[in-house]
Design an enzyme around this catalytic site. Sequence first.
Site, mmCIF file in Angstrom:
data_model
loop_
_atom_site.group_PDB
_atom_site.id
_atom_site.type_symbol
_atom_site.label_atom_id
_atom_site.label_comp_id
_atom_site.label_asym_id
_atom_site.label_seq_id
_atom_site.Cartn_x
_atom_site.Cartn_y
_atom_site.Cartn_z
ATOM 1 N N PRO A 68 0.773 -1.247 0.000
ATOM 2 C CA PRO A 68 0.000 0.000 0.000
ATOM 3 C C PRO A 68 0.804 1.298 0.000
ATOM 4 O O PRO A 68 0.810 2.057 0.969
ATOM 5 C CB PRO A 68 -0.845 -0.131 1.267
ATOM 6 C CG PRO A 68 -0.007 -0.946 2.186
ATOM 7 C CD PRO A 68 0.715 -1.926 1.299
ATOM 8 N N CYS A 69 1.440 1.579 -1.125
ATOM 9 C CA CYS A 69 2.201 2.827 -1.240
ATOM 10 C C CYS A 69 1.279 4.042 -1.201
ATOM 11 O O CYS A 69 1.732 5.145 -0.875
ATOM 12 C CB CYS A 69 3.055 2.813 -2.497
ATOM 13 S SG CYS A 69 2.150 2.455 -4.007
#
Length: 180
Positions: free
Chosen positions: A138-139
Amino acid sequence: MPAVPYHRLLQARSIYSSPLGSLHLGATADALAGAWFEPQKYFSVDELDGVPVDPEHPVLKQAALALDRYFAGEELRNPPLTFVEGSPFQQRVWHALVGIPQGHTSSYGALAHALGCPGGARAIGMAVSRNPISLFVPCHRVVGARQQLTGYAGGLDRKIALLELEHALVSNKKPVLFDA
């Protein structure tokens, strides 16, 4: 671009139709190795030329089911993940991203501090931007030091939509993971 072409590393690919646009998925025999929005910075769908389209591949089916649930408002459950590209530093950063809980954010500086790289926020940002497994790694949960929304390889509008879906866009909320 990866050092070895994806068509030599991936066993199967599929396209997931998300509410935010097409998401290309790529898998090895036993793990998800790629998830890229179309369009996405640092990725071209041409890189998948030669990878067989197989939406029935067990990992790709598992990823699609996880995405269905995620976009319905449930927590994203990751299939097995693998990084087939990236430097050891990039892979350390990507592994750290997996630890940011849904509904929360972290800053580049906090990640740098947690990884033993104080003052390395810019290097962290470069690694985050090249994350090959969007959503699952989850950047989109990484924000600026003052909670400002910064770039996202899949587009800032998508980042906003993902954070809204996760109820993580609260202006006075401090990053909770890796707080310095």
